[in-house]
Write a protein that holds these residues in place. Structure first.
Motif, PDB file in Angstrom:
ATOM      1  N   ALA A  30     -32.229  39.657   9.719  1.00 39.57           N
ATOM      2  CA  ALA A  30     -32.217  40.807  10.506  1.00 39.57           C
ATOM      3  C   ALA A  30     -31.067  40.607  11.503  1.00 39.57           C
ATOM      4  CB  ALA A  30     -33.531  40.484  11.490  1.00 39.57           C
ATOM      5  N   GLY A  31     -30.413  41.856  11.904  1.00 39.56           N
ATOM      6  CA  GLY A  31     -29.155  41.962  12.524  1.00 39.56           C
ATOM      7  C   GLY A  31     -28.761  43.538  12.561  1.00 39.56           C
ATOM      8  N   ALA A  32     -27.934  43.624  13.544  1.00 43.08           N
ATOM      9  CA  ALA A  32     -27.176  45.000  13.655  1.00 43.08           C
ATOM     10  C   ALA A  32     -26.446  45.481  12.407  1.00 43.08           C
ATOM     11  CB  ALA A  32     -26.532  44.922  15.064  1.00 43.08           C
ATOM     12  N   LYS A  33     -25.880  44.472  11.911  1.00 45.28           N
ATOM     13  CA  LYS A  33     -25.128  44.666  10.770  1.00 45.28           C
ATOM     14  C   LYS A  33     -25.695  43.869   9.607  1.00 45.28           C
ATOM     15  CE  LYS A  33     -20.640  45.249  12.843  1.00 45.28           C
ATOM     16  NZ  LYS A  33     -19.057  44.664  13.429  1.00 45.28           N
ATOM     17  N   LEU A  34     -25.447  44.225   8.375  1.00 46.53           N
ATOM     18  CA  LEU A  34     -26.182  43.613   7.144  1.00 46.53           C
ATOM     19  C   LEU A  34     -25.606  42.059   7.138  1.00 46.53           C
ATOM     20  CD1 LEU A  34     -27.592  43.981   4.445  1.00 46.53           C
ATOM     21  CD2 LEU A  34     -25.225  44.236   3.230  1.00 46.53           C
ATOM     22  N   GLU A  37     -19.095  43.640  -1.297  1.00 47.98           N
ATOM     23  CA  GLU A  37     -20.055  43.530   0.113  1.00 47.98           C
ATOM     24  C   GLU A  37     -19.718  44.642   0.938  1.00 47.98           C
ATOM     25  OE1 GLU A  37     -21.252  40.236   3.620  1.00 47.98           O
ATOM     26  OE2 GLU A  37     -19.402  39.821   2.388  1.00 47.98           O
ATOM     27  N   PRO A  38     -18.730  44.877   1.322  1.00 49.89           N
ATOM     28  CA  PRO A  38     -18.289  46.056   2.531  1.00 49.89           C
ATOM     29  C   PRO A  38     -18.875  47.267   2.268  1.00 49.89           C
ATOM     30  CG  PRO A  38     -16.179  44.584   1.966  1.00 49.89           C
ATOM     31  CD  PRO A  38     -17.236  44.227   0.996  1.00 49.89           C
ATOM     32  N   GLN A  39     -18.873  47.524   0.653  1.00 51.06           N
ATOM     33  CA  GLN A  39     -19.473  48.823   0.481  1.00 51.06           C
ATOM     34  C   GLN A  39     -20.994  48.729   0.389  1.00 51.06           C
ATOM     35  OE1 GLN A  39     -17.741  51.391  -0.634  1.00 51.06           O
ATOM     36  NE2 GLN A  39     -15.848  50.580  -0.777  1.00 51.06           N
ATOM     37  N   ILE A  40     -21.691  47.717   0.038  1.00 58.44           N
ATOM     38  CA  ILE A  40     -23.162  47.510   0.161  1.00 58.44           C
ATOM     39  C   ILE A  40     -23.386  47.488   1.692  1.00 58.44           C
ATOM     40  CG2 ILE A  40     -24.964  46.064   0.103  1.00 58.44           C
ATOM     41  CD1 ILE A  40     -23.523  44.973  -2.469  1.00 58.44           C
ATOM     42  N   ALA A  41     -22.643  46.980   2.663  1.00 59.65           N
ATOM     43  CA  ALA A  41     -22.906  47.136   4.149  1.00 59.65           C
ATOM     44  C   ALA A  41     -22.681  48.631   4.733  1.00 59.65           C
ATOM     45  CB  ALA A  41     -21.967  46.139   4.757  1.00 59.65           C
ATOM     46  N   ARG A  42     -21.801  49.222   4.174  1.00 61.99           N
ATOM     47  CA  ARG A  42     -21.702  50.653   4.386  1.00 61.99           C
ATOM     48  C   ARG A  42     -22.882  51.465   4.218  1.00 61.99           C
ATOM     49  NH1 ARG A  42     -16.176  53.582   2.577  1.00 61.99           N
ATOM     50  NH2 ARG A  42     -17.743  55.149   3.627  1.00 61.99           N
TER      51      ARG A  42
END
Length: 519
Positions: free
Chosen positions: A36-40, A54-59
């Motif tokens: 859990a968190g505001a960002k991935l 990772e950045p693409q998945i986070a987006r």
């Protein structure tokens, strides 16, 4: 029944190699654990494996407002930067870190049991998936991997033996799911997973027995199936009607005398402890079908009474689980198997029967039959084997459903230490219980004018008076009675069970034995 899922534990390095070596247009799902968190928020090993992806998945997660909340999931298809992955699934496990949040997260997931079930549901059957089991509490990930595998296996269970036609989408989903768990300690995780699958087999045996129709699973057939435990080294003794008559099982035989199917008692013995160690005992009510007898039940929902043997099913599954893992304990399981039917031979209200103990019982209601079965079984175990304790399981009273619903089983006991240990095992496995009171005032309600006792105490406190009845057949032996009428059948859907039968009690009692009674 069918459970088409198998597991393998691999290192994170092996997981990375598999992803790199997979075909460019791969279809293998990849499962990531997110906190859990505001960002991935992903584990360190996961971030290393994902690298530039990772950045693409986070987006994508941010766009979908996925925050890793407990029980949440997000599907991504053909994720950028991972050409070998056709489908990526993010599963949320709640708060990461240590201290209070981590403890609560583990408790919510019952040690990742629910997570395994949720993941299996997302994958569907026939998937060949890689799970990056990257947890914040890495030293405990082997045990958590076992719980994950147990939950996924139990969720994958379905009882479709008698369905000759399937919908097209069901047929397409058939197949074996092959799940690889990437963990920090693969050898330890593999051992944990193997033990979990042995336990799952015990639960599945219990579910199968409860789900079977009564025209297939009657006392003689139940006994034959239980006898298969001999393949695991369990000693099996089957007492038929002549043997039961000779021993004096008059209360049990009275229940079954109206049926065309003969009664049976099965004694299962696992000798895994020291030769001279006192055994522990489990007794299961096995009424393979309960019409109520002469005091016949209403027609509505009577078909559910094929599950009135869930107690005996749980004991059978437990004995399998203990033998499969070679538990270091001496354990006795007793199944009282009957069918309660109305006929010219059936027991009548007003009859008086002498039990195996010599105590006499006035039959007030022939639908209060399970306690008669257990009375003789309990006395036989107490008298012949002199166990350290006896626990019985029975779908005994509708009153327990009124009191507790389907969230808890009822617990009654003459021993505070035993009761406390059962409650702790219930918390650890998620098979919850609630202890109810007993005492002389309740016991007085089953006094009879014509015999030593009567088999019902009237409308009030029905579950308690049933327990008071059973207590009269254990003497001073430490004893607990689990009324599982609300938990053993007609189960509500959950993360780990979509079946009518739950197999409730197998995990609970396996944990009890493991935590307190193995040498």
């Amino acid at each position: 029944m069918s459970v088409n899922v198998k597991f393998d534990a691999v290192s994170f390095g092996e997981a990375e190699r598999r992803l790199a070596a997979a075909p460019t247009e791969g279809e293998r799902p990849l499962v990531l654990i997110a906190f859990a968190g505001a960002k991935l928020a992903l584990g360190g090993e996961t971030r290393t494996i994902l690298r530039d992806a990772e950045p693409q998945i986070a987006r994508a997660a941010a766009a979908a407002k996925f925050t890793g909340k407990r029980g949440s999931a997000l599907d991504l298809y053909a994720p950028a930067g991972l050409p070998s992955v056709g489908r990526l699934i993010l599963v949320g496990v709640g708060a990461a870190g240590d201290g209070e949040n981590a403890d609560k997260s583990a408790e919510r997931f019952d040690d990742y049991l629910g997570l395994g079930g949720q993941t299996a549901a997302k994958l569907g059957q026939g998937a060949s998936a890689l799970v990056l089991f990257d947890l914040p509490e890495a030293p405990a990930d082997a045990a958590a991997a076992g719980q994950f595998a147990l939950g996924a296996t139990l969720r994958s269970y379905k009882f479709d033996l008698y369905r000759t036609k399937k919908k097209k989408d069901e047929s397409e989903r058939d197949g074996v799911s092959d799940i690889a768990l990437a963990v920090a300690a693969p050898e330890a995780a593999q051992t944990s997973v193997a033990a979990a699958l042995d336990l799952a087999d015990g639960v599945i045996i219990a579910r199968d027995l409860v789900n079977e129709p009564a025209n297939v699973l009657y006392p003689e057939e139940f006994a034959r199936r239980a006898a298969k435990l001999a393949d695991l080294g369990v000693e099996v003794e089957i007492l038929d009607v002549p043997a039961l008559q000779a021993l004096g099982f008059r209360a049990l035989l009275g229940v079954g005398q109206g049926s065309a199917h003969a009664s049976r008692v099965v004694v299962l013995r696992w000798n895994g402890g020291a030769k001279d160690a006192q055994p522990i005992a489990f007794v299961g009510k096995g009424v393979c079908f309960d019409t109520g007898g002469i005091s016949i039940k209403p027609a509505a929902s009577m078909e559910d009474m094929k599950g009135d043997m869930a107690g005996a099913a749980a004991v059978t599954g437990l004995m399998h689980a203990l033998a499969a893992r070679k538990a270091k304990a001496n354990v006795i399981g007793v199944l009282g198997l009957v069918e309660n039917m109305p006929s010219g031979e059936a027991q009548r209200p007003g009859d008086i029967v002498a039990s195996l103990s010599g105590q006499t019982i006035e039959i007030i209601n022939t639908d209060a039959e399970g306690r008669l079965v257990l009375a003789d079984a309990l006395w036989h175990v107490k008298d012949k084997y002199k166990p350290a304790f006896i626990i019985d399981l029975a779908t005994l009273t509708g009153a327990i459903l009124v009191a507790l619903g389907q969230e808890h089983a009822g617990l009654f006991s003459n021993n505070d230490e035993l009761a406390g240990r059962i409650l702790e095992a219930g918390k650890a496995t998620g098979e919850k219980l609630w202890r109810l009171p007993m005492g002389p005032a309740y016991d007085k309600l089953i006094e009879s004018k014509f015999a030593d006792m009567k088999n019902t105490g009237g409308r009030h406190a029905g579950s308690i008076t049933a327990a008071q009845f059973l207590e009269r057949f254990v003497d001073k032996t430490p004893w607990a009675h689990l009324d599982i009428a609300g938990t053993g059948m007609g189960s509500p859907a959950s993360d780990t069970n979509q079946s009518w039968a739950s197999g409730w009690g197998v995990r609970l009692l396996d944990r009890l034995v493991k935590d307190y009674y193995e040498s």
